[in-house]
Each structure stands twice: as C-alpha cells, then as structure tokens.
Design a protein around this motif. Structure first.
Motif, PDB file in Angstrom:
ATOM      1  N   LEU A  83      35.883  63.210  44.210  1.00 11.98           N
ATOM      2  CA  LEU A  83      34.964  64.278  44.605  1.00 11.98           C
ATOM      3  C   LEU A  83      35.609  65.653  44.480  1.00 11.98           C
ATOM      4  O   LEU A  83      34.988  66.596  43.952  1.00 11.98           O
ATOM      5  N   LEU A  84      36.850  65.773  44.935  1.00  9.46           N
ATOM      6  CA  LEU A  84      37.513  67.070  44.859  1.00  9.46           C
ATOM      7  C   LEU A  84      37.823  67.431  43.408  1.00  9.46           C
ATOM      8  O   LEU A  84      37.725  68.598  43.015  1.00  9.46           O
ATOM      9  N   GLY A  85      38.178  66.426  42.608  1.00  8.92           N
ATOM     10  CA  GLY A  85      38.386  66.679  41.188  1.00  8.92           C
ATOM     11  C   GLY A  85      37.125  67.188  40.517  1.00  8.92           C
ATOM     12  O   GLY A  85      37.174  68.087  39.675  1.00  8.92           O
ATOM     13  N   SER A  86      35.983  66.652  40.904  1.00  9.51           N
ATOM     14  CA  SER A  86      34.713  67.111  40.347  1.00  9.51           C
ATOM     15  C   SER A  86      34.440  68.557  40.732  1.00  9.51           C
ATOM     16  O   SER A  86      33.928  69.340  39.916  1.00  9.51           O
ATOM     17  N   ARG A  87      34.788  68.921  41.968  1.00  8.37           N
ATOM     18  CA  ARG A  87      34.636  70.312  42.379  1.00  8.37           C
ATOM     19  C   ARG A  87      35.542  71.215  41.553  1.00  8.37           C
ATOM     20  O   ARG A  87      35.117  72.268  41.075  1.00  8.37           O
ATOM     21  N   ARG A  88      36.784  70.811  41.360  1.00 10.07           N
ATOM     22  CA  ARG A  88      37.728  71.635  40.590  1.00 10.07           C
ATOM     23  C   ARG A  88      37.293  71.759  39.136  1.00 10.07           C
ATOM     24  O   ARG A  88      37.475  72.802  38.508  1.00 10.07           O
ATOM     25  N   ASP A 102      44.046  71.317  38.000  1.00 12.29           N
ATOM     26  CA  ASP A 102      43.886  70.721  39.333  1.00 12.29           C
ATOM     27  C   ASP A 102      43.013  69.465  39.251  1.00 12.29           C
ATOM     28  O   ASP A 102      43.302  68.448  39.898  1.00 12.29           O
ATOM     29  N   ALA A 103      41.933  69.551  38.473  1.00 17.21           N
ATOM     30  CA  ALA A 103      41.045  68.396  38.319  1.00 17.21           C
ATOM     31  C   ALA A 103      41.787  67.228  37.688  1.00 17.21           C
ATOM     32  O   ALA A 103      41.683  66.078  38.139  1.00 17.21           O
ATOM     33  N   ILE A 104      42.549  67.504  36.647  1.00 15.08           N
ATOM     34  CA  ILE A 104      43.297  66.446  35.954  1.00 15.08           C
ATOM     35  C   ILE A 104      44.281  65.779  36.904  1.00 15.08           C
ATOM     36  O   ILE A 104      44.399  64.552  36.941  1.00 15.08           O
ATOM     37  N   ARG A 160      44.131  52.266  38.332  1.00 14.67           N
ATOM     38  CA  ARG A 160      43.441  51.308  37.466  1.00 14.67           C
ATOM     39  C   ARG A 160      42.884  50.169  38.325  1.00 14.67           C
ATOM     40  O   ARG A 160      43.531  49.689  39.234  1.00 14.67           O
ATOM     41  N   GLY A 161      41.679  49.754  38.035  1.00 16.30           N
ATOM     42  CA  GLY A 161      41.049  48.695  38.809  1.00 16.30           C
ATOM     43  C   GLY A 161      40.078  49.225  39.843  1.00 16.30           C
ATOM     44  O   GLY A 161      39.216  48.485  40.325  1.00 16.30           O
ATOM     45  N   HIS A 162      40.207  50.499  40.202  1.00 15.71           N
ATOM     46  CA  HIS A 162      39.250  51.091  41.126  1.00 15.71           C
ATOM     47  C   HIS A 162      37.949  51.381  40.384  1.00 15.71           C
ATOM     48  O   HIS A 162      37.938  51.639  39.179  1.00 15.71           O
ATOM     49  N   GLY A 163      36.849  51.360  41.120  1.00 12.02           N
ATOM     50  CA  GLY A 163      35.551  51.579  40.504  1.00 12.02           C
ATOM     51  C   GLY A 163      35.396  52.936  39.833  1.00 12.02           C
ATOM     52  O   GLY A 163      34.572  53.102  38.931  1.00 12.02           O
ATOM     53  N   ARG A 164      36.192  53.917  40.245  1.00  9.07           N
ATOM     54  CA  ARG A 164      36.128  55.258  39.658  1.00  9.07           C
ATOM     55  C   ARG A 164      37.093  55.437  38.476  1.00  9.07           C
ATOM     56  O   ARG A 164      37.090  56.499  37.850  1.00  9.07           O
ATOM     57  N   PHE A 165      37.914  54.432  38.188  1.00 11.14           N
ATOM     58  CA  PHE A 165      38.968  54.631  37.191  1.00 11.14           C
ATOM     59  C   PHE A 165      38.415  54.969  35.816  1.00 11.14           C
ATOM     60  O   PHE A 165      38.868  55.911  35.158  1.00 11.14           O
ATOM     61  N   ALA A 166      37.426  54.216  35.346  1.00 11.32           N
ATOM     62  CA  ALA A 166      36.896  54.444  33.996  1.00 11.32           C
ATOM     63  C   ALA A 166      36.298  55.841  33.871  1.00 11.32           C
ATOM     64  O   ALA A 166      36.537  56.549  32.887  1.00 11.32           O
ATOM     65  N   ALA A 167      35.534  56.240  34.885  1.00  5.78           N
ATOM     66  CA  ALA A 167      34.931  57.577  34.849  1.00  5.78           C
ATOM     67  C   ALA A 167      36.002  58.659  34.932  1.00  5.78           C
ATOM     68  O   ALA A 167      35.911  59.696  34.261  1.00  5.78           O
ATOM     69  N   ALA A 168      37.030  58.425  35.753  1.00  5.44           N
ATOM     70  CA  ALA A 168      38.106  59.407  35.880  1.00  5.44           C
ATOM     71  C   ALA A 168      38.857  59.560  34.567  1.00  5.44           C
ATOM     72  O   ALA A 168      39.265  60.668  34.197  1.00  5.44           O
ATOM     73  N   ARG A 177      37.730  65.055  29.216  1.00  6.24           N
ATOM     74  CA  ARG A 177      36.804  66.185  29.142  1.00  6.24           C
ATOM     75  C   ARG A 177      37.445  67.454  29.687  1.00  6.24           C
ATOM     76  O   ARG A 177      37.240  68.547  29.146  1.00  6.24           O
ATOM     77  N   ALA A 178      38.233  67.313  30.766  1.00  5.58           N
ATOM     78  CA  ALA A 178      38.908  68.475  31.341  1.00  5.58           C
ATOM     79  C   ALA A 178      39.918  69.058  30.363  1.00  5.58           C
ATOM     80  O   ALA A 178      40.007  70.285  30.198  1.00  5.58           O
TER      81      ALA A 178
END
Length: 314
Positions: free
Chosen positions: A136-141, A149-151, A159-167, A173-174
C-alpha cells in the motif's frame, strides 16, 4: 437493559454483548464490550483486554465508524505492542485511515494514512501484515512519483506472498517511469538504467532461447523498451528478448504487435536494414496503423542508416 445490570464478570458481559449483537443493537454491543474491557484491564488480563477491544473496533469498522475504530486499534497497538494481535491492530489503523482518505481526499487525511503505514513498518516490519503495508505504501509512493522509495518498498515483498507477482510488475513499471522522467528532463540516467536492466533480467530469469510465460511477457517488453532507448542502445540484447516473445505462445495480440514494432527498431539499431525491410514487408501488410506506429518509433534509430536504406524502408 443490559447496561442497567450490575455485572462484574467479563464472560457474562460478553454473553450479553452477543445477544445485543444478534438483535442488531451495535451501539449497545460496543457499550457492553467496553464494560468487559474495563473489567479485564482492571484484572490485568491483557489477552482478554486485547480480544475484546479488537472485537469492539471490528464492529465499528462494520458500521463504517472508521475514525472511532482507528482510535481503538491504535490503543491496542500502542499499549499492547508485544501482543500477537498488535501488528494486525496497527494494520487496521492504517486501513481505517485509508477508508477516511478515500471518502475525503484531504492532505491531512493522507498524511495520517501514510504515517500509520510507516508506523506499521517501523514497529512490526517482520510481521506478515507488514507485507500488505509495503504494498500500500509503495503504491502511494508510486503515485507521488517517488520511484526509488516505491521500488524499495516492493522489493521486500517475499516470493510466495499473494502480492509478489504484482509487486514484481510494479517494480518494473517504477523503473521505466523513473527512466522516462529522467530522459524527458535530460537528466543523468545511466545508474538507474543499469539497475533497471539488472532487475528486469533477474525478474525474467529464463534460460537463453526459452519461451516466456504469460506474466513475463510484459516484463520482457519493458526490458526491451529500455534496452532500445538511444541512451542505452543495447539493440542485440533487445532483439534476443523480443524473439522469445514472438517465437512463444504466451503473448496476446497486443503484446505481439508491440514486440514486432520493437524488433524493427532493434534490427535498425544494429544496421540490419535488409532484415528490417523483410520484416516490414511480411509482418505489417494490411495493417497501416502498425506501420504508422513503426514509423513513429524509428525516428532516432532510422537516422543512423544511409539515406538509400531509409528510402527503401519508407
């Protein structure tokens, strides 16, 4: 009424609160739970205090009373920082403040929301709930164009977390957005380009000549675009990556179209004018929109070739 009954047992009060909740009396439920919290606190029963406080705050979330819920969750996280539920309580503080910001996007509400996320990472950075906080904070940055900061925030999502692929996608993109910003303003970009290329190659991590999986195609295209920029000019590497897209089956039609256009740029960048001309003659027949896109993308690369070859391509 429950509030008029003298009860000194938190267990009994919880049963009373259960009945009120089933009847839809949310305000009465919270009031009764608060009585139970007071008794549990007086008896120094931290577990019961946290559990009951968490329950009352959760009811307030259901009722969309986010400001009051945030205060309750903050009290849990601050007073009982060593309790197993403290990290989740701090995350819920951020969640509630985020809901308030979404309802009215003022600078004051945004500041409180971001401070809550930062507090989550400072106090409970090793907890699983902090991973969502990083996202969430990365998305804000990212929205604030604070690319580095986002990166950094997204890099710590395991790896293995549900957000990993999107991150992984968002880091790419950043990097590209950061580079485009530097290129547009004619600022030094070499260090960022090296870091971006290294990251994107590691993110792909496919054997030479292997085809790409569907989620990797957008990463490969991003890498190719960076490699093809005139300030980078690594056209041969870009061509290899684009071949993986074009010879595989994972890319959709839009991605394949971009890969074809970029391949022409890669060929021209290596002075492979005959190969580029053959590709234009075979791959772009009957698609004037794509031909126009190719022409637009060749402004820098085509200028390197002899006049006669540019005329042939035209």
């Amino acid at each position: 009424a429950a509030e008029n009954v003298l009860v000194e047992d938190p267990v009994v009060l919880v049963r009373m609160a259960d009945g009120q909740f089933r009847r839809g009396d949310r305000a009465g439920t919270i009031k009764t739970i608060d009585r139970a919290v007071k008794l549990a606190r007086e008896r120094s029963d931290a577990n019961q205090t946290v559990e009951l406080s968490f329950r009352a705050a959760s009811i307030q979330v259901q009722e969309k009373s986010f400001e009051n819920a945030a205060e309750r969750f903050a009290q849990i996280a601050g007073t009982y920082a060593n309790h197993p539920k403290a990290p989740q309580a701090q995350f819920m503080v951020a969640y509630c403040l985020g809901q308030l910001y979404a309802a009215e996007a003022t600078s004051e509400r945004l500041e409180k929301y971001e401070r809550a996320l930062e507090q989550l990472l400072r106090s409970f950075g090793s907890d699983q709930s902090a991973v969502e906080g990083r996202w969430l904070l990365g998305s804000r940055r990212m929205n604030q164009r604070h690319w580095s900061d986002a990166i950094e925030l997204w890099r710590d999502i395991p790896r293995g977390h549900g957000r990993f692929a999107a991150a992984r996608q968002e880091q790419g993109r950043a990097y590209e957005s950061w580079l485009v910003d530097l290129w547009t303003r004619s600022q030094p970009s070499e260090k960022v380009a090296v870091e971006a290329i290294q990251y994107l190659k590691q993110a792909l991590a496919t054997p030479r000549g292997a085809t790409l999986a569907a989620p990797d195609v957008s990463i490969a295209l991003r890498l190719a675009r960076i490699l093809l920029h005139p300030t980078v000019g690594r056209y041969d590497e870009a061509e290899e990556i684009l071949e993986q897209i074009l010879f595989g089956q994972a890319a959709n039609e839009t991605e394949r179209g971009e890969a074809r256009r970029l391949t022409v740029t890669a060929l021209l960048g290596q002075d492979k004018f005959d190969a580029a001309r053959r590709m234009l003659e075979t791959e772009f027949v009957g698609v004037p929109q794509e031909l126009f896109a190719v022409v637009q993308s060749l402004e820098d690369s085509a200028g390197r070739g002899p006049e006669s070859r540019r005329r042939q391509l035209g």
